[in-house]
Design a protein around this motif. Sequence first.
Motif, PDB file in Angstrom:
ATOM      1  N   ILE A 193     -36.513 -28.738 -30.759  1.00 37.95           N
ATOM      2  CA  ILE A 193     -36.079 -27.249 -31.185  1.00 37.95           C
ATOM      3  C   ILE A 193     -35.503 -26.836 -29.968  1.00 37.95           C
ATOM      4  O   ILE A 193     -36.279 -26.602 -28.745  1.00 37.95           O
ATOM      5  CB  ILE A 193     -37.432 -26.653 -31.890  1.00 37.95           C
ATOM      6  CG1 ILE A 193     -37.786 -27.168 -33.053  1.00 37.95           C
ATOM      7  CG2 ILE A 193     -36.955 -25.066 -31.829  1.00 37.95           C
ATOM      8  CD1 ILE A 193     -39.085 -26.507 -33.594  1.00 37.95           C
ATOM      9  N   SER A 194     -34.273 -26.467 -29.998  1.00 38.24           N
ATOM     10  CA  SER A 194     -33.501 -26.023 -28.966  1.00 38.24           C
ATOM     11  C   SER A 194     -33.273 -24.406 -29.246  1.00 38.24           C
ATOM     12  O   SER A 194     -32.044 -24.166 -29.532  1.00 38.24           O
ATOM     13  CB  SER A 194     -32.445 -26.933 -28.330  1.00 38.24           C
ATOM     14  OG  SER A 194     -31.703 -26.187 -27.590  1.00 38.24           O
ATOM     15  N   GLU A 198     -29.640 -14.563 -29.378  1.00 45.08           N
ATOM     16  CA  GLU A 198     -28.638 -15.000 -30.145  1.00 45.08           C
ATOM     17  C   GLU A 198     -27.541 -14.182 -29.968  1.00 45.08           C
ATOM     18  O   GLU A 198     -27.479 -12.958 -29.424  1.00 45.08           O
ATOM     19  CB  GLU A 198     -29.041 -15.023 -31.580  1.00 45.08           C
ATOM     20  CG  GLU A 198     -29.540 -13.647 -31.929  1.00 45.08           C
ATOM     21  CD  GLU A 198     -30.000 -13.631 -33.591  1.00 45.08           C
ATOM     22  OE1 GLU A 198     -29.342 -14.491 -34.327  1.00 45.08           O
ATOM     23  OE2 GLU A 198     -30.587 -12.779 -34.048  1.00 45.08           O
ATOM     24  N   GLY A 199     -26.516 -14.862 -29.973  1.00 47.76           N
ATOM     25  CA  GLY A 199     -25.076 -13.986 -29.855  1.00 47.76           C
ATOM     26  C   GLY A 199     -24.165 -15.150 -29.315  1.00 47.76           C
ATOM     27  O   GLY A 199     -24.169 -16.292 -29.173  1.00 47.76           O
ATOM     28  N   ASP A 200     -22.751 -14.398 -29.172  1.00 48.59           N
ATOM     29  CA  ASP A 200     -21.657 -15.188 -28.582  1.00 48.59           C
ATOM     30  C   ASP A 200     -21.655 -15.398 -27.100  1.00 48.59           C
ATOM     31  O   ASP A 200     -22.091 -14.569 -26.480  1.00 48.59           O
ATOM     32  CB  ASP A 200     -20.489 -14.527 -29.063  1.00 48.59           C
ATOM     33  CG  ASP A 200     -20.153 -14.505 -30.490  1.00 48.59           C
ATOM     34  OD1 ASP A 200     -20.889 -15.000 -31.015  1.00 48.59           O
ATOM     35  OD2 ASP A 200     -19.380 -14.008 -30.862  1.00 48.59           O
ATOM     36  N   GLY A 218     -28.929 -20.119 -31.335  1.00 46.76           N
ATOM     37  CA  GLY A 218     -28.699 -19.267 -30.177  1.00 46.76           C
ATOM     38  C   GLY A 218     -27.392 -18.801 -30.116  1.00 46.76           C
ATOM     39  O   GLY A 218     -26.830 -17.799 -30.659  1.00 46.76           O
ATOM     40  N   ASP A 219     -26.472 -19.511 -29.495  1.00 51.20           N
ATOM     41  CA  ASP A 219     -25.045 -19.133 -29.214  1.00 51.20           C
ATOM     42  C   ASP A 219     -24.111 -19.461 -30.530  1.00 51.20           C
ATOM     43  O   ASP A 219     -24.272 -20.702 -31.174  1.00 51.20           O
ATOM     44  CB  ASP A 219     -24.408 -20.013 -28.176  1.00 51.20           C
ATOM     45  CG  ASP A 219     -22.921 -19.543 -27.872  1.00 51.20           C
ATOM     46  OD1 ASP A 219     -22.220 -18.795 -28.664  1.00 51.20           O
ATOM     47  OD2 ASP A 219     -22.437 -20.176 -26.923  1.00 51.20           O
ATOM     48  N   ASN A 262     -27.708 -17.436 -37.248  1.00 48.86           N
ATOM     49  CA  ASN A 262     -28.120 -16.154 -37.665  1.00 48.86           C
ATOM     50  C   ASN A 262     -29.546 -16.380 -38.570  1.00 48.86           C
ATOM     51  O   ASN A 262     -29.982 -15.495 -39.387  1.00 48.86           O
ATOM     52  CB  ASN A 262     -27.348 -15.623 -38.865  1.00 48.86           C
ATOM     53  CG  ASN A 262     -25.886 -15.088 -38.218  1.00 48.86           C
ATOM     54  OD1 ASN A 262     -25.888 -14.733 -36.994  1.00 48.86           O
ATOM     55  ND2 ASN A 262     -24.981 -15.363 -38.996  1.00 48.86           N
ATOM     56  N   GLY A 263     -30.324 -17.372 -38.383  1.00 47.95           N
ATOM     57  CA  GLY A 263     -31.680 -17.714 -38.934  1.00 47.95           C
ATOM     58  C   GLY A 263     -31.596 -17.795 -40.170  1.00 47.95           C
ATOM     59  O   GLY A 263     -32.490 -17.626 -40.907  1.00 47.95           O
TER      60      GLY A 263
END
Length: 147
Positions: free
Chosen positions: A37-38, A43-45, A66-67, A84-85
């Motif tokens: 799991i990384s 989270e975001g750009d 994440g990114d 986005n989960g």
Amino acid sequence: NELNKYKKVDMGGKFLNNVGGPVKDKIKFLSSYKFSISMENSEGDGYISEKIIDSFISGTIPIYYGDYTIDEYINPKALILIKNGKNIVPKIKYIKEIDNNFEKYSNILKENILINENIVNIIEEEEKKFLYNIFQQEKLKSQRINN
């Protein structure tokens, strides 16, 4: 939590640790697993840390969150990308499928990690500009100052 319903997920970091404390050698720890799991701290750009690189170095398939733009430079076929989960249930189904099919598992590990090999040169140029900018500044402006 959903993956733990399928198989126990060993967590060797500080968060949700269940292996008796943070592991001392992350690469060695990860290398004994098929998946890792990384998950970035946010989270975001444009935010990426060492986490996904550690997964690749360890020879695991990263389950990455994440990114949002990571699939613009990292081959999405070389990892399991969570954006986005959302859509966790299909991703877990896919992980189970890979876990139980050696051919699919090994094919993912054989994928090129980078979409474009030239990105290394681009990153290096950006790093050069970044470092040059630091060293050309006044000393106080080039270091982090805790207020």
